[in-house]
Design an enzyme around this catalytic site. Structure first.
Site, PDB file in Angstrom:
ATOM      1  N   GLU A 132      47.255 -57.936   5.691  1.00  0.00           N
ATOM      2  CA  GLU A 132      48.421 -57.747   6.377  1.00  0.00           C
ATOM      3  C   GLU A 132      48.144 -57.586   7.824  1.00  0.00           C
ATOM      4  OE1 GLU A 132      50.538 -57.965   4.488  1.00  0.00           O
ATOM      5  OE2 GLU A 132      50.036 -56.947   2.521  1.00  0.00           O
ATOM      6  N   GLY A 188      26.521 -35.985   3.702  1.00  0.00           N
ATOM      7  CA  GLY A 188      25.039 -36.407   3.185  1.00  0.00           C
ATOM      8  C   GLY A 188      24.834 -37.335   2.281  1.00  0.00           C
ATOM      9  N   GLY A 216      43.994 -67.630   6.533  1.00  0.00           N
ATOM     10  CA  GLY A 216      44.502 -66.300   6.466  1.00  0.00           C
ATOM     11  C   GLY A 216      45.322 -65.819   7.459  1.00  0.00           C
ATOM     12  N   GLY A 225      52.642 -64.993  -2.335  1.00  0.00           N
ATOM     13  CA  GLY A 225      51.558 -65.971  -2.021  1.00  0.00           C
ATOM     14  C   GLY A 225      51.864 -66.429  -0.776  1.00  0.00           C
ATOM     15  N   THR A 273      48.570 -66.144   1.949  1.00  0.00           N
ATOM     16  CA  THR A 273      47.233 -66.305   2.246  1.00  0.00           C
ATOM     17  C   THR A 273      46.504 -67.618   1.509  1.00  0.00           C
ATOM     18  OG1 THR A 273      47.024 -63.974   2.938  1.00  0.00           O
ATOM     19  CG2 THR A 273      45.106 -65.122   2.636  1.00  0.00           C
ATOM     20  N   SER A 304      48.424 -50.396  -2.694  1.00  0.00           N
ATOM     21  CA  SER A 304      48.637 -52.053  -2.640  1.00  0.00           C
ATOM     22  C   SER A 304      49.646 -52.466  -3.733  1.00  0.00           C
ATOM     23  CB  SER A 304      47.371 -52.759  -2.897  1.00  0.00           C
ATOM     24  OG  SER A 304      46.420 -52.268  -1.743  1.00  0.00           O
ATOM     25  N   ARG A 362      29.033 -25.482   0.743  1.00  0.00           N
ATOM     26  CA  ARG A 362      27.585 -26.199   1.120  1.00  0.00           C
ATOM     27  C   ARG A 362      26.935 -25.325   2.127  1.00  0.00           C
ATOM     28  NH1 ARG A 362      23.718 -29.224  -1.551  1.00  0.00           N
ATOM     29  NH2 ARG A 362      22.491 -30.378   0.094  1.00  0.00           N
ATOM     30  N   THR A 370      44.628 -58.622  10.648  1.00  0.00           N
ATOM     31  CA  THR A 370      43.245 -57.983  11.061  1.00  0.00           C
ATOM     32  C   THR A 370      43.674 -57.228  11.956  1.00  0.00           C
ATOM     33  OG1 THR A 370      42.680 -59.631  12.331  1.00  0.00           O
ATOM     34  CG2 THR A 370      41.999 -59.871  10.140  1.00  0.00           C
TER      35      THR A 370
END
Length: 387
Positions: free
Chosen positions: A366, A342, A140, A133, A135, A94, A271, A368
């Site tokens: 960016e 787990g 949104g 800038g 949003t 980001s 495991r 939904t």
């Protein structure tokens, strides 16, 4: 990626330069990020400025742009870098994405020569940090309804409004602010030390904790006329910047998914339960196989979109296909990996839950998933369902 996960032998599809860039970024993440990122995430902090300078030394900031100290790398190389960064943490990708694909790209594509010379060279080195800038607290997915206003006052502009969920805002030197004017939406390069500009960091995030996120308040911010981005007219300008950033997410989300799957594969083969490794049980192998198939399908999609971008033929709706599919599948992979680990899956000793929490934000920002579904739906039907 481990050889076991490269089910379709995609590595030879990359050029030597693309592999070199990928490997350099991978080593950087291994050296500078992995030893510390769990603590950064838990403590809700990240040395963003220091990391930006390190990224700048490698040419990662605005790396797909040309001139002004930018590397001019291919779209595929940029995508591979995003994948490696997000394998470390979504917050790191980001940082690079907002710097290069949003703030720098907006100035590079729509700014004046003076604005480019002022900001881009120092942003490319990481000495100056940018944010984007668009949003707002109440706007949104519907940026066309933005409430931030810019009006003429003599030869100056006066900006009033607020922006929310802005990556890099609390540490930024310049913000690309989008505001409504009498002649439509316009962009402005706003130095963050301008009187009337306030940036507040957002705390108590459950996701992207190794990332600096803030709110920007604009209270009668006076800017000279030349602060406006002269080539940015209308909402298509900021949306084109979002397309640039979304492309990086197409690749980056796969980095988080890959890191989860590599971690889980190593865990499952060592495991032991009921006298044998849990990777030897049919249910576990079915989960691993399904996740590996979705990962390699996402990588094929990302590589195809990258080749289209390098050929100058990539469309915004194609990027929506990539973002919709790859983030959705990456999140599903992270959640499924958690089940194989787990109780250890919720421990910060392993990266799986951190990636899963981060991808919840990547799923939203960016655009939904619902927005990208509508973009693809409009492409299919020719009908807009946005209004």
């Amino acid at each position: 990626m481990t050889a076991a996960l490269d089910l379709l032998d995609l590595d030879p599809s990359l050029t030597d330069e693309e592999r070199q860039i990928r490997d350099v970024v991978r080593h950087l993440v291994d050296d500078l990020v992995r030893p510390h990122v769990a603590d950064w995430y838990e403590e809700g902090r990240v040395p963003a400025r220091e990391l930006a300078r390190e990224f700048g030394k490698l040419g990662l900031l605005g790396m797909h742009l040309t001139g002004y100290g930018c590397a001019g790398a291919s779209a595929v190389a940029y995508g591979l870098a995003c994948q490696e960064l997000e394998a470390g943490d979504s917050g790191l990708r980001s940082l690079v994405s907002v710097q290069g694909s949003l703030a720098m790209y907006a100035i590079w594509r729509y700014g004046s020569e003076e604005q480019k010379q002022r900001w881009l060279p120092s942003m490319a080195t990481g000495e100056a940090i940018g944010c984007f800038g668009l949003t707002e607290p109440d706007h949104g997915s519907d940026p066309a309804s933005m409430a931030t206003r810019a009006r003429r006052d003599g030869n100056d502009w006066l900006l009033n409004g607020g922006k929310m969920w802005i990556t890099n805002a609390p540490i930024a030197d310049v913000a690309v602010i989008w505001a409504r004017t009498d002649s439509g939406v316009r962009g402005f390069a706003v130095p963050m030390d301008t009187p009337g500009v306030t940036a507040r960091e957002i705390h108590r995030k459950m996701s992207l904790r190794a990332s600096v996120t803030g709110e920007i308040v604009l209270d009668d911010v006076r800017l000279p006329a030349d602060a406006q981005l002269p080539e940015a007219a209308g909402l298509k300008a900021p949306l084109s910047c979002l397309t640039e950033a979304r492309y990086g997410i197409v690749w980056g989300s796969l980095g988080a998914a890959r890191d989860c799957l590599e971690t889980t594969l190593a865990y499952a083969t060592t495991r032991t339960q009921f006298g044998r490794p849990i990777a030897g049980f049919q249910l576990t192998q079915a989960k691993l196989a399904d996740m590996a198939v979705e990962l390699v399908k996402g990588q094929l999609l990302a590589l195809h979109l990258g080749r289209l971008a390098d050929a100058g033929r990539l469309r915004p709706d194609q990027v929506s296909v990539g973002k919709l599919n790859n983030v959705r599948e990456a999140l599903a992979i992270a959640r499924q990996c958690r089940t194989i680990l787990g109780a250890n899956g919720v421990s910060g000793e392993y990266p799986v839950m951190r990636h899963a929490n981060n991808l919840e934000s990547v799923l939203t920002y960016e655009g939904t998933s619902e927005i990208h579904q509508l973009v693809v739906g409009q492409r299919l039907t020719g009908l807009s369902a946005f209004a």
